[in-house]
Design an enzyme around this catalytic site. Structure first.
Site, PDB file in Angstrom:
ATOM      1  N   GLU A  64       0.646  -1.165   0.053  1.00 47.77           N
ATOM      2  CA  GLU A  64      -0.842  -0.010   0.332  1.00 47.77           C
ATOM      3  C   GLU A  64       0.771   1.204   0.236  1.00 47.77           C
ATOM      4  O   GLU A  64       1.528   1.285   0.469  1.00 47.77           O
ATOM      5  CB  GLU A  64      -1.179  -0.150   1.056  1.00 47.77           C
ATOM      6  CG  GLU A  64      -1.699  -0.988   0.626  1.00 47.77           C
ATOM      7  CD  GLU A  64      -2.916  -1.021   2.598  1.00 47.77           C
ATOM      8  OE1 GLU A  64      -3.714  -1.238   2.037  1.00 47.77           O
ATOM      9  OE2 GLU A  64      -2.213  -0.049   3.589  1.00 47.77           O
ATOM     10  N   GLU A  75      -1.584 -10.714  -5.957  1.00 43.80           N
ATOM     11  CA  GLU A  75      -1.588 -10.798  -7.576  1.00 43.80           C
ATOM     12  C   GLU A  75      -0.514 -10.136  -8.683  1.00 43.80           C
ATOM     13  O   GLU A  75       0.269 -10.752  -9.350  1.00 43.80           O
ATOM     14  CB  GLU A  75      -2.502 -11.304  -7.317  1.00 43.80           C
ATOM     15  CG  GLU A  75      -3.473 -11.774  -6.778  1.00 43.80           C
ATOM     16  CD  GLU A  75      -4.943 -11.657  -5.718  1.00 43.80           C
ATOM     17  OE1 GLU A  75      -3.635 -10.404  -5.390  1.00 43.80           O
ATOM     18  OE2 GLU A  75      -5.337 -11.140  -5.954  1.00 43.80           O
ATOM     19  N   CYS A 115      -6.979  -7.408 -11.022  1.00 40.73           N
ATOM     20  CA  CYS A 115      -5.537  -8.320 -10.691  1.00 40.73           C
ATOM     21  C   CYS A 115      -6.115  -9.067 -12.063  1.00 40.73           C
ATOM     22  O   CYS A 115      -5.203 -10.312 -12.296  1.00 40.73           O
ATOM     23  CB  CYS A 115      -5.666  -9.315  -9.133  1.00 40.73           C
ATOM     24  SG  CYS A 115      -4.577  -8.269  -8.171  1.00 40.73           S
TER      25      CYS A 115
END
Length: 160
Positions: A64, A75, A115
């Protein structure tokens, strides 16, 4: 007007003990990766482990950033690292786990939309399906035989 129905079939395992040893090991590696995630804002950690055709395992976790949306999901961290470190080597399967930092989530968490699109690109690139196993911190594990089971109407280069 006519309606179009789309059906998908996923496999569900009661817990990790039902997985074969290869998948169990890959899921354990995704759990280890999740515990290394950098998630100080959401406190929601995700780990991913990818098994390549050459036997190598590449892991990733969410990273983050205070400047949303500069972070990156587990992912995509893993799949892009695999593509960068092992270009041309096909992805055999991937495992992911997600939960708040207290490990309280026991329902399976599939990849997010961004993702899914990244995984779809790699399925198209390697011209073979990528089985995806996903879970919360514990409990049921779900298997998708292909990203197309999770994102049946993918956007690919045929539209360009």
């Amino acid at each position: 007007m006519k309606k179009i129905e789309i059906h998908t079939t996923l496999e569900a395992y009661d817990d990790m003990s039902e997985l074969d040893s290869t998948v169990h090991s890959l899921m354990q590696q995704s759990i280890a990766a999740r515990h290394k995630a950098y998630a100080p804002y959401s406190n929601f950690t995700v780990g991913c482990a990818i098994l390549l055709e050459n036997g190598e395992v590449v892991t990733g976790n969410n990273q983050e950033n205070a400047a949303y949306p500069s972070g990156l999901c587990a992912e995509r961290v893993a799949i892009y690292a695999a593509g960068a470190q092992y270009p041309g080597v096909a992805i055999k399967m991937m495992a992911l786990t997600a939960s708040p930092i207290d490990d309280s989530l026991t329902i399976p968490v599939p990849p997010c939309g961004a993702c899914r699109q990244a995984i779809a690109e790699y399925e198209n690139k390697q011209k073979s399906f990528i089985p995806i196993y996903f879970m919360g911190a514990s409990g049921t594990v779900v298997k998708s035989d292909s990203l197309k089971d999770l994102l049946p109407l993918i956007f690919d280069k045929s539209y360009l």
